[in-house]
Design a protein around this motif. Structure first.
Motif, PDB file in Angstrom:
ATOM      1  N   LYS A 110     -74.008 -11.571 -71.295  1.00  0.00           N
ATOM      2  CA  LYS A 110     -74.246 -10.314 -70.603  1.00  0.00           C
ATOM      3  C   LYS A 110     -75.237 -10.893 -69.340  1.00  0.00           C
ATOM      4  CE  LYS A 110     -74.382  -7.164 -74.409  1.00  0.00           C
ATOM      5  NZ  LYS A 110     -75.338  -6.423 -75.300  1.00  0.00           N
ATOM      6  N   ASP A 111     -74.970 -10.200 -68.127  1.00  0.00           N
ATOM      7  CA  ASP A 111     -76.029 -10.486 -67.033  1.00  0.00           C
ATOM      8  C   ASP A 111     -76.972  -9.432 -67.018  1.00  0.00           C
ATOM      9  OD1 ASP A 111     -74.985  -8.172 -65.608  1.00  0.00           O
ATOM     10  OD2 ASP A 111     -73.620  -9.433 -64.719  1.00  0.00           O
ATOM     11  N   PRO A 112     -77.869  -9.229 -66.222  1.00  0.00           N
ATOM     12  CA  PRO A 112     -79.023  -8.173 -66.251  1.00  0.00           C
ATOM     13  C   PRO A 112     -78.342  -6.815 -66.036  1.00  0.00           C
ATOM     14  CG  PRO A 112     -79.793 -10.285 -65.204  1.00  0.00           C
ATOM     15  CD  PRO A 112     -78.597 -10.610 -65.219  1.00  0.00           C
ATOM     16  N   ALA A 154     -74.489 -14.364 -57.513  1.00  0.00           N
ATOM     17  CA  ALA A 154     -74.705 -12.936 -58.438  1.00  0.00           C
ATOM     18  C   ALA A 154     -73.648 -11.897 -57.743  1.00  0.00           C
ATOM     19  CB  ALA A 154     -75.844 -12.414 -58.103  1.00  0.00           C
ATOM     20  N   ASP A 155     -73.056 -11.257 -58.676  1.00  0.00           N
ATOM     21  CA  ASP A 155     -72.270  -9.932 -58.174  1.00  0.00           C
ATOM     22  C   ASP A 155     -73.334  -8.872 -57.813  1.00  0.00           C
ATOM     23  OD1 ASP A 155     -72.812  -8.407 -60.525  1.00  0.00           O
ATOM     24  OD2 ASP A 155     -71.270  -9.299 -61.548  1.00  0.00           O
ATOM     25  N   ALA A 169     -70.240 -18.655 -69.602  1.00  0.00           N
ATOM     26  CA  ALA A 169     -69.333 -17.843 -69.115  1.00  0.00           C
ATOM     27  C   ALA A 169     -69.815 -17.096 -67.709  1.00  0.00           C
ATOM     28  CB  ALA A 169     -69.004 -16.646 -70.106  1.00  0.00           C
ATOM     29  N   GLU A 170     -71.079 -16.838 -67.751  1.00  0.00           N
ATOM     30  CA  GLU A 170     -71.601 -16.295 -66.533  1.00  0.00           C
ATOM     31  C   GLU A 170     -71.523 -17.487 -65.451  1.00  0.00           C
ATOM     32  OE1 GLU A 170     -73.628 -13.941 -63.429  1.00  0.00           O
ATOM     33  OE2 GLU A 170     -72.562 -13.280 -65.411  1.00  0.00           O
ATOM     34  N   VAL A 171     -71.734 -18.616 -65.781  1.00  0.00           N
ATOM     35  CA  VAL A 171     -72.159 -19.737 -64.735  1.00  0.00           C
ATOM     36  C   VAL A 171     -70.764 -19.940 -64.277  1.00  0.00           C
ATOM     37  CG1 VAL A 171     -72.344 -22.300 -64.669  1.00  0.00           C
ATOM     38  CG2 VAL A 171     -74.152 -20.935 -65.714  1.00  0.00           C
ATOM     39  N   HIS A 172     -69.722 -20.135 -65.186  1.00  0.00           N
ATOM     40  CA  HIS A 172     -68.296 -20.038 -64.828  1.00  0.00           C
ATOM     41  C   HIS A 172     -67.916 -18.988 -63.927  1.00  0.00           C
ATOM     42  CE1 HIS A 172     -64.092 -21.968 -65.304  1.00  0.00           C
ATOM     43  NE2 HIS A 172     -63.935 -20.874 -65.056  1.00  0.00           N
ATOM     44  N   ASP A 173     -68.098 -17.925 -64.143  1.00  0.00           N
ATOM     45  CA  ASP A 173     -67.831 -16.481 -63.362  1.00  0.00           C
ATOM     46  C   ASP A 173     -68.559 -16.782 -61.876  1.00  0.00           C
ATOM     47  OD1 ASP A 173     -66.520 -15.799 -65.437  1.00  0.00           O
ATOM     48  OD2 ASP A 173     -68.215 -14.056 -65.651  1.00  0.00           O
ATOM     49  N   SER A 174     -69.569 -17.247 -61.769  1.00  0.00           N
ATOM     50  CA  SER A 174     -70.340 -17.226 -60.602  1.00  0.00           C
ATOM     51  C   SER A 174     -70.167 -18.640 -59.880  1.00  0.00           C
ATOM     52  CB  SER A 174     -71.868 -17.180 -60.941  1.00  0.00           C
ATOM     53  OG  SER A 174     -72.144 -16.025 -61.965  1.00  0.00           O
ATOM     54  N   ASP A 209     -67.896 -11.722 -55.955  1.00  0.00           N
ATOM     55  CA  ASP A 209     -67.313 -11.304 -57.029  1.00  0.00           C
ATOM     56  C   ASP A 209     -67.274 -12.336 -58.305  1.00  0.00           C
ATOM     57  OD1 ASP A 209     -66.878  -8.671 -55.977  1.00  0.00           O
ATOM     58  OD2 ASP A 209     -64.976  -8.981 -55.345  1.00  0.00           O
ATOM     59  N   GLU A 210     -67.177 -12.045 -59.514  1.00  0.00           N
ATOM     60  CA  GLU A 210     -67.117 -13.063 -60.412  1.00  0.00           C
ATOM     61  C   GLU A 210     -65.473 -13.299 -60.972  1.00  0.00           C
ATOM     62  OE1 GLU A 210     -68.914 -11.578 -63.925  1.00  0.00           O
ATOM     63  OE2 GLU A 210     -70.981 -11.862 -63.432  1.00  0.00           O
ATOM     64  N   GLN A 211     -65.291 -14.599 -61.264  1.00  0.00           N
ATOM     65  CA  GLN A 211     -64.097 -14.964 -61.429  1.00  0.00           C
ATOM     66  C   GLN A 211     -64.007 -16.026 -62.845  1.00  0.00           C
ATOM     67  OE1 GLN A 211     -62.365 -17.562 -58.228  1.00  0.00           O
ATOM     68  NE2 GLN A 211     -61.203 -18.795 -59.623  1.00  0.00           N
ATOM     69  N   ARG A 212     -63.452 -15.077 -63.877  1.00  0.00           N
ATOM     70  CA  ARG A 212     -63.432 -15.764 -65.231  1.00  0.00           C
ATOM     71  C   ARG A 212     -62.155 -16.383 -65.349  1.00  0.00           C
ATOM     72  NH1 ARG A 212     -66.124 -14.197 -69.928  1.00  0.00           N
ATOM     73  NH2 ARG A 212     -67.786 -13.536 -68.541  1.00  0.00           N
ATOM     74  N   GLU A 213     -61.345 -16.513 -64.840  1.00  0.00           N
ATOM     75  CA  GLU A 213     -60.208 -17.220 -64.924  1.00  0.00           C
ATOM     76  C   GLU A 213     -60.211 -18.795 -65.137  1.00  0.00           C
ATOM     77  OE1 GLU A 213     -55.642 -18.226 -62.580  1.00  0.00           O
ATOM     78  OE2 GLU A 213     -57.290 -17.017 -61.775  1.00  0.00           O
ATOM     79  N   GLY A 214     -59.628 -19.245 -66.273  1.00  0.00           N
ATOM     80  CA  GLY A 214     -59.879 -20.615 -66.820  1.00  0.00           C
ATOM     81  C   GLY A 214     -61.100 -20.918 -67.452  1.00  0.00           C
TER      82      GLY A 214
END
Length: 282
Positions: free
Chosen positions: A191-193, A222-223, A149-154, A73-78
């Protein structure tokens, strides 16, 4: 600094097999290798981790590459964009070009004029996201294939400052950064794919490969929705389209046209005109 002006051109692909650049990001990380000769996977480890580390060349198919992505799962916090410092002084700290300008110069199909302060002006670029030819560098953005942002989430949420800066300015792989039209970049955003693909439909399989490569290179997850979207693009590329269209009348002698930039033969001009008349094509 003007490097190989065609460094990001990829060969035509078959059955979703594309060159992927990944790395062993640390001596403890190694990716399994699939026996698929069409795909080569190589690049040195990031300089800040293993200066002078040798490249490892191995074949890898797109389906196999996607299967190597850990699912989480992605984690956007911070997340804050300025945590990922860019642009830095680039590959050559003495040439006056930052990373962004080096990428723009390296991707030019026709070398631009470069003014004082490493300011490129007119040249020729192909924006792969939307298949648009650009002749003024002012119309270009340099995008991170996998957005910050996706890098951070992943997984980037666990990186230190040096690793974040290294990713944000990564030119050791040609699949981390890309020069595209400002419009297409801003439409993509973070956005991711699973959330959207570039408007150039013929680029989708290559895009999936070029999305997967930095995820492997930088040990990012990847989610589930993202993974399924990547697999769907790979499957679409592997399945040849069925053709139910009748052949053109024998009286028509098609005139050949050159292949497109992916090496695919374009529809003969006369044949296209016949199909239009028959109501089988726009």
């Amino acid at each position: 600094m003007i490097k190989n002006l065609m460094r990001r051109g990829l060969p035509a692909f078959a059955f979703a097999a594309l060159p992927l650049l990944t790395t062993t990001a640390s001596p403890a990380t190694a990716y399994p290798v699939a026996p698929v000769a069409e795909v080569s996977v190589a690049s040195p480890a990031p300089a800040y981790l293993a200066a002078g580390a040798p490249a490892a060349l191995a074949p890898l198919a797109l389906f196999d590459a996607i299967d190597l992505l850990p699912v989480a799962d992605e984690q956007r916090e911070g997340y804050k964009r300025d945590l990922y410092k860019h642009w830095n002084k680039g590959m050559n700290a003495t040439d006056g070009c930052d990373t962004r300008r080096e990428v723009i110069l390296s991707e030019a199909r026709q070398a631009p004029a470069v003014a004082a302060g490493c300011k490129p002006s007119r040249g020729v670029w192909l924006s792969l996201y939307d298949d648009v030819t650009v002749t003024d560098a002012a119309g270009l953005d340099v995008d991170h294939f996998v957005p910050l942002a996706e890098v951070h989430d992943s997984g980037g949420y666990g990186w230190n400052a040096a690793r974040r800066e290294a990713y944000a300015n990564d030119q050791a792989s040609p699949l981390t950064l890309i020069a595209v039209t400002a419009k297409s970049n801003r439409s993509k955003a973070d956005k991711d794919p699973a959330q959207g693909l570039p408007p150039a439909g013929g680029y989708h399989c290559e895009y999936a490969a070029q999305w997967t490569a930095p995820k492997l290179r930088w040990n990012l997850a990847a989610d589930d929705a993202e993974r399924q979207a990547l697999l769907g693009v790979a499957e679409d590329a592997r399945t040849p389209p069925s053709s139910t269209k009748p052949p053109p009348p024998k009286a028509v002698r098609p005139v050949g046209r050159p292949a497109d930039r992916f090496g695919r033969p374009r529809t003969p001009l006369d044949e296209r005109e016949v199909r239009r008349v028959q109501g089988l094509a726009p």
